[in-house]
Design a protein around this motif. Structure first.
Motif, PDB file in Angstrom:
ATOM      1  N   UNK A 204       0.814  -1.208   0.000  1.00 21.54           N
ATOM      2  CA  UNK A 204       0.000   0.000   0.000  1.00 21.54           C
ATOM      3  C   UNK A 204       0.851   1.262   0.000  1.00 21.54           C
ATOM      4  N   UNK A 205       1.945   1.242   0.741  1.00 21.71           N
ATOM      5  CA  UNK A 205       2.849   2.397   0.745  1.00 21.71           C
ATOM      6  C   UNK A 205       3.434   2.617  -0.654  1.00 21.71           C
ATOM      7  N   UNK A 206       3.797   1.525  -1.316  1.00 23.38           N
ATOM      8  CA  UNK A 206       4.314   1.624  -2.687  1.00 23.38           C
ATOM      9  C   UNK A 206       3.245   2.180  -3.615  1.00 23.38           C
ATOM     10  N   UNK A 207       2.035   1.636  -3.521  1.00 27.50           N
ATOM     11  CA  UNK A 207       0.953   2.060  -4.409  1.00 27.50           C
ATOM     12  C   UNK A 207       0.668   3.553  -4.267  1.00 27.50           C
ATOM     13  N   UNK A 208       0.786   4.069  -3.058  1.00 29.64           N
ATOM     14  CA  UNK A 208       0.492   5.480  -2.814  1.00 29.64           C
ATOM     15  C   UNK A 208       1.515   6.398  -3.482  1.00 29.64           C
TER      16      UNK A 208
END
Length: 228
Positions: A204-208
């Protein structure tokens, strides 16, 4: 607040992606197989931001229904998470070929078809991103044996996503495969390195943070670029 569409959201990494996205105050659309909607301990406010969709990612009829179900619904992040480990017999001299085909249907073909079904929704976002859960077991630089069905399906989906990133570049849609780590799930087993919570948090951190400059790259759950 952003809107995420997550496939295979009823267990393992997918379930953690759902839980953490809700904790981040995001709107979550997630798919599940079977007849029973997963029951999560959620607040009333969280339930208002969560929509379960019954979907078999390999079923053309199910996929064809998606656009009508989601008219005018922007999707900021599509996470193609649904996947299978493949058949019991997948060695070079003992291959379940039908199981191999099914593994490709779920792990390789479905992410492309789901993305195609949701393209209009992604176009409604100011920063659309497509993240497909792959595996470093599909990286061609790695020398290891066994699990031919699984490894080949992940190698293939890496290439599909790389090509898709080029196809969708003009539409400003980011596309990246990600290695989720070796995760303690039903698929990864109890001896794995990290928990589903850790993997989901990293994804999720990457996707953001993904931008068009990142599109077409292969990443790890830690946000590091992975060699092909």
């Amino acid at each position: 607040m952003q809107t995420l569409f997550i496939t295979g959201g009823n267990r393992g990494i997918g379930l953690e992606l759902v839980k953490q996205s809700l904790q981040n105050n995001d709107v979550v659309l997630c798919t599940f197989r079977g007849d029973t909607t997963p029951d999560l301990p959620l607040t009333q406010e969280e339930r208002g931001r969560l929509t379960w969709l019954q979907l078999d990612v390999t079923n053309e009829t199910d996929l064809a229904r998606l656009p009508a179900l989601l008219v005018n619904q922007p999707i900021d992040v599509l996470i193609n998470n649904a996947g299978v480990i493949g058949p019991d017999n997948q060695s070079y001299n003992d291959m379940d070929t039908q199981g191999w085909l099914h593994t490709f249907e779920v792990n390789t073909i479905a992410p492309l078809m789901v993305t195609n079904a949701l393209l209009n929704n992604l176009r409604l976002s100011d920063a659309p991103r497509v993240v497909t859960v792959s595996s470093q077991m599909g990286a061609l630089h790695r020398e290891s044996t066994g699990m031919i069905a699984y490894r080949s399906s992940k190698a293939a989906v890496n290439k599909v996503m790389q090509l898709l990133s080029l196809e969708l570049k003009a539409q400003q849609i980011v596309v990246c495969p990600v290695h989720p780590g070796w995760v303690k799930t039903d698929m990864g087993g109890s001896e794995a390195d990290i928990t589903a919570e850790q993997s989901a948090s990293g994804i999720l951190a990457l996707a953001r943070r993904l931008t068009m400059e990142d599109s077409g790259k292969f990443y790890t759950w830690e946000g590091k670029e992975h060699v092909w």
